[in-house]
Design a protein around this motif. Structure first.
Motif, PDB file in Angstrom:
ATOM      1  N   LYS A 163       0.926  -1.293  -0.308  1.00  0.00           N
ATOM      2  CA  LYS A 163      -0.287   0.027  -0.443  1.00  0.00           C
ATOM      3  C   LYS A 163       0.918   0.954   0.130  1.00  0.00           C
ATOM      4  CE  LYS A 163      -4.345  -1.778   2.056  1.00  0.00           C
ATOM      5  NZ  LYS A 163      -4.634  -1.521   3.758  1.00  0.00           N
ATOM      6  N   ASP A 214      -9.728   0.154   0.391  1.00  0.00           N
ATOM      7  CA  ASP A 214      -9.207  -1.466   0.619  1.00  0.00           C
ATOM      8  C   ASP A 214     -10.913  -1.839   0.805  1.00  0.00           C
ATOM      9  OD1 ASP A 214      -6.983  -2.116   2.022  1.00  0.00           O
ATOM     10  OD2 ASP A 214      -7.195  -1.577   3.626  1.00  0.00           O
ATOM     11  N   LEU A 242      -7.567  -5.744  -0.839  1.00  0.00           N
ATOM     12  CA  LEU A 242      -6.837  -3.997  -1.950  1.00  0.00           C
ATOM     13  C   LEU A 242      -7.245  -4.173  -3.170  1.00  0.00           C
ATOM     14  CD1 LEU A 242      -4.565  -1.556  -1.322  1.00  0.00           C
ATOM     15  CD2 LEU A 242      -3.001  -3.617  -2.074  1.00  0.00           C
TER      16      LEU A 242
END
Length: 164
Positions: free
Chosen positions: A42, A54, A65
């Motif tokens: 991320k 998310d 993700l």
């Protein structure tokens, strides 16, 4: 889904092994490493300018993700008057361009449609912005020659999930 598989494995290991405590520590370390890996991914995507979020799957309760990609629709262009030799040459250059986009990590998948409609194929670009995807798509020799034209749309997909 991956997390559920890991939990099942943990349960099996703990119930089947005499060294349950040692195995539990190993599994706990693996789970912590997975969390660190997702966090790092991320951070890397955000630092490169990618849009992410998310998503919690209501059925499995897994956190997925999501990343923004860009789908380029390759449509019939205004100049399709090339003779067979010119069209074949452009096709070879087009394929080389798409191969280069894939090799450099800008395109994740490309392919033609199986009918003879106005939309000839797609390429899914893995770039942080629409402007980058548009620039790469428009650098295709088929597009430059006017045989194809590009229409691009943002598209969200789960990061790391394969096609089935």
């Amino acid at each position: 889904m991956k997390r559920n598989s890991i939990i099942i494995i943990v349960a099996l290991v703990l119930t089947c092994c005499q060294e349950g405590e040692k195995q539990k520590e190993v599994i706990t370390d693996i789970l912590h490493e997975e969390v660190k890996t997702v966090k790092k991914l991320k951070e890397e995507l955000t630092a490169k300018g990618f849009e992410i979020f998310d998503y919690v799957d209501e059925k499995t309760k897994d956190t997925v993700l999501m990343q923004q990609y860009f789908i380029a629709f390759l449509k019939k262009g205004p100049n399709r008057s090339q003779n067979k030799e010119e069209a074949d040459s452009l096709q070879a250059l087009h394929m080389a361009h798409l191969g280069k986009m894939y090799d450099e990590g800008y395109a994740d998948i490309s392919g033609p449609f199986g009918d003879d409609g106005d939309i000839r194929g797609i390429t899914i670009y893995n770039t942080p912005t629409l402007e980058i995807a548009d620039s790469l798509a428009n650098s295709d020799p088929m597009v430059k020659a006017g045989r194809l034209e590009i229409e691009i749309h943002p598209w969200w997909a789960a990061k790391g999930f394969p096609l089935r």
